[in-house]
Write a protein that holds these residues in place. Sequence first.
Motif, PDB file in Angstrom:
ATOM      1  N   ASP B   1       0.830  -1.201   0.000  1.00  0.00           N
ATOM      2  CA  ASP B   1       0.000   0.000   0.000  1.00  0.00           C
ATOM      3  C   ASP B   1       0.868   1.257   0.000  1.00  0.00           C
ATOM      4  O   ASP B   1       1.879   1.309   0.662  1.00  0.00           O
ATOM      5  N   VAL B   2       0.397   2.235  -0.747  1.00  0.00           N
ATOM      6  CA  VAL B   2       1.087   3.523  -0.756  1.00  0.00           C
ATOM      7  C   VAL B   2       0.915   4.182   0.594  1.00  0.00           C
ATOM      8  O   VAL B   2      -0.154   4.153   1.181  1.00  0.00           O
ATOM      9  N   LYS B   3       1.994   4.741   1.074  1.00  0.00           N
ATOM     10  CA  LYS B   3       1.871   5.450   2.335  1.00  0.00           C
ATOM     11  C   LYS B   3       2.462   6.848   2.178  1.00  0.00           C
ATOM     12  O   LYS B   3       3.606   7.016   1.724  1.00  0.00           O
ATOM     13  N   VAL B   4       1.648   7.828   2.542  1.00  0.00           N
ATOM     14  CA  VAL B   4       2.109   9.209   2.586  1.00  0.00           C
ATOM     15  C   VAL B   4       2.008   9.647   4.045  1.00  0.00           C
ATOM     16  O   VAL B   4       0.922   9.592   4.636  1.00  0.00           O
ATOM     17  N   THR B   5       3.119  10.044   4.603  1.00  0.00           N
ATOM     18  CA  THR B   5       3.107  10.451   6.002  1.00  0.00           C
ATOM     19  C   THR B   5       3.454  11.928   6.115  1.00  0.00           C
ATOM     20  O   THR B   5       4.218  12.470   5.313  1.00  0.00           O
ATOM     21  N   GLN B   6       2.860  12.561   7.099  1.00  0.00           N
ATOM     22  CA  GLN B   6       3.134  13.969   7.379  1.00  0.00           C
ATOM     23  C   GLN B   6       3.669  14.063   8.797  1.00  0.00           C
ATOM     24  O   GLN B   6       3.236  13.322   9.680  1.00  0.00           O
ATOM     25  N   SER B   7       4.576  14.999   9.007  1.00  0.00           N
ATOM     26  CA  SER B   7       5.378  15.004  10.231  1.00  0.00           C
ATOM     27  C   SER B   7       4.554  15.214  11.493  1.00  0.00           C
ATOM     28  O   SER B   7       4.887  14.679  12.545  1.00  0.00           O
ATOM     29  N   SER B   8       3.484  15.990  11.401  1.00  0.00           N
ATOM     30  CA  SER B   8       2.678  16.258  12.595  1.00  0.00           C
ATOM     31  C   SER B   8       1.202  16.200  12.238  1.00  0.00           C
ATOM     32  O   SER B   8       0.829  16.561  11.134  1.00  0.00           O
ATOM     33  N   ARG B   9       0.370  15.762  13.166  1.00  0.00           N
ATOM     34  CA  ARG B   9      -1.083  15.839  12.959  1.00  0.00           C
ATOM     35  C   ARG B   9      -1.622  17.198  13.398  1.00  0.00           C
ATOM     36  O   ARG B   9      -2.520  17.735  12.774  1.00  0.00           O
ATOM     37  N   TYR B  10      -1.050  17.729  14.465  1.00  0.00           N
ATOM     38  CA  TYR B  10      -1.475  19.020  14.996  1.00  0.00           C
ATOM     39  C   TYR B  10      -0.233  19.852  15.323  1.00  0.00           C
ATOM     40  O   TYR B  10       0.750  19.322  15.837  1.00  0.00           O
ATOM     41  N   LEU B  11      -0.324  21.131  14.984  1.00  0.00           N
ATOM     42  CA  LEU B  11       0.807  22.029  15.211  1.00  0.00           C
ATOM     43  C   LEU B  11       0.255  23.388  15.604  1.00  0.00           C
ATOM     44  O   LEU B  11      -0.700  23.874  14.990  1.00  0.00           O
ATOM     45  N   VAL B  12       0.849  23.990  16.634  1.00  0.00           N
ATOM     46  CA  VAL B  12       0.471  25.340  17.038  1.00  0.00           C
ATOM     47  C   VAL B  12       1.724  26.208  16.995  1.00  0.00           C
ATOM     48  O   VAL B  12       2.740  25.871  17.627  1.00  0.00           O
ATOM     49  N   PHE B  20       7.930  24.560   9.305  1.00  0.00           N
ATOM     50  CA  PHE B  20       8.259  23.517   8.334  1.00  0.00           C
ATOM     51  C   PHE B  20       7.245  22.384   8.451  1.00  0.00           C
ATOM     52  O   PHE B  20       7.055  21.825   9.528  1.00  0.00           O
ATOM     53  N   LEU B  21       6.616  22.037   7.336  1.00  0.00           N
ATOM     54  CA  LEU B  21       5.740  20.870   7.284  1.00  0.00           C
ATOM     55  C   LEU B  21       6.400  19.859   6.359  1.00  0.00           C
ATOM     56  O   LEU B  21       6.735  20.178   5.218  1.00  0.00           O
ATOM     57  N   GLU B  22       6.570  18.644   6.879  1.00  0.00           N
ATOM     58  CA  GLU B  22       7.280  17.619   6.120  1.00  0.00           C
ATOM     59  C   GLU B  22       6.324  16.551   5.615  1.00  0.00           C
ATOM     60  O   GLU B  22       5.385  16.159   6.309  1.00  0.00           O
ATOM     61  N   CYS B  91      -0.766  16.793   2.105  1.00  0.00           N
ATOM     62  CA  CYS B  91       0.252  16.445   1.126  1.00  0.00           C
ATOM     63  C   CYS B  91      -0.271  15.265   0.306  1.00  0.00           C
ATOM     64  O   CYS B  91      -1.012  14.415   0.824  1.00  0.00           O
ATOM     65  N   ALA B  92       0.104  15.197  -0.966  1.00  0.00           N
ATOM     66  CA  ALA B  92      -0.290  14.078  -1.823  1.00  0.00           C
ATOM     67  C   ALA B  92       0.865  13.720  -2.736  1.00  0.00           C
ATOM     68  O   ALA B  92       1.755  14.543  -3.003  1.00  0.00           O
ATOM     69  N   PHE B 104      -3.172  10.690  -0.594  1.00  0.00           N
ATOM     70  CA  PHE B 104      -3.063  11.774   0.366  1.00  0.00           C
ATOM     71  C   PHE B 104      -2.536  11.284   1.715  1.00  0.00           C
ATOM     72  O   PHE B 104      -2.808  10.164   2.144  1.00  0.00           O
ATOM     73  N   GLY B 105      -1.828  12.172   2.385  1.00  0.00           N
ATOM     74  CA  GLY B 105      -1.481  11.955   3.772  1.00  0.00           C
ATOM     75  C   GLY B 105      -2.649  12.297   4.683  1.00  0.00           C
ATOM     76  O   GLY B 105      -3.695  12.754   4.212  1.00  0.00           O
ATOM     77  N   PRO B 106      -2.488  12.103   5.997  1.00  0.00           N
ATOM     78  CA  PRO B 106      -3.589  12.332   6.936  1.00  0.00           C
ATOM     79  C   PRO B 106      -3.849  13.801   7.241  1.00  0.00           C
ATOM     80  O   PRO B 106      -4.870  14.135   7.834  1.00  0.00           O
ATOM     81  N   GLY B 107      -2.928  14.661   6.841  1.00  0.00           N
ATOM     82  CA  GLY B 107      -3.128  16.088   7.072  1.00  0.00           C
ATOM     83  C   GLY B 107      -2.455  16.596   8.340  1.00  0.00           C
ATOM     84  O   GLY B 107      -2.228  15.845   9.296  1.00  0.00           O
ATOM     85  N   THR B 108      -2.106  17.860   8.334  1.00  0.00           N
ATOM     86  CA  THR B 108      -1.586  18.570   9.509  1.00  0.00           C
ATOM     87  C   THR B 108      -2.499  19.748   9.783  1.00  0.00           C
ATOM     88  O   THR B 108      -2.683  20.610   8.915  1.00  0.00           O
TER      89      THR B 108
END
Lengths: 114, 113
Positions: B1-12, B20-22, B91-92, B104-108
């Motif tokens: 399965d394709v996996k797209v990961t994003q560095s953080s789910r929540y950021l303040v 920086f969003l990775e 991110c996609a 798509f990733g899960p989003g930040t």
Amino acid sequence: QKEVEQDPGPLSVPEGAIVSLNCTYSNSAFQYFMWYRQYSRKGPELLMYTYSSGNKEDGRFTAQVDKSSKYISLFIRDSQPSDSATYLCAMRSNRGSTLGRLYFGRGTQLTVWP
Amino acid sequence: DVKVTQSSRYLVKRTGEKVFLECVQDMDHENMFWYRQDPGLGLRLIYFSYDVKMKEKGDIPEGYSVSREKKERFSLILESASTNQTSMYLCASSSGGGRNEQYFGPGTRLTVT
């Protein structure tokens, strides 16, 4: 005018209803048409993919494309509470350097209540 | 399965900070994309990339920059965060061939205060 127009809803239907979701577009170069489903707090996932005009069926889901009217539809039969999500239409051209770019509608929020 | 990961789910973050969003994908995809998603506005394309070190502006690039030093990684940079950049960032990636489906990733969820 946005290239892709989609009524954001919200749409609320009882379980078992037939749901119709629609998008219109203005760019005649669009050849590939998709529907993505996005559950709350998740990224969108591809649900249906069609090329050019015609119908495509996958279980309870049917995607229709009418290129002459620049109109696409997604039908959900026997809707279930698990279908509650935001549905986004997307489309792209097969021309030029922006080959991979998708143009999205705003998404329609659907709730199916038991 | 394709996996797209994003560095953080929540950021303040605070106004004026550099953010920086990775995004990392594990399927050797050529294309990578950054979107923001806001209620009533849908998904809007910020930047995309078809190859390493290559980038193209999307519809709303102002206030953002991107970096793609390796094929699997695409970073979104907010040079000086502002409150109107509070949003969900997605991110996609896609292969560029065949169906060219975007994954798509899960989003930040970024909040700028």
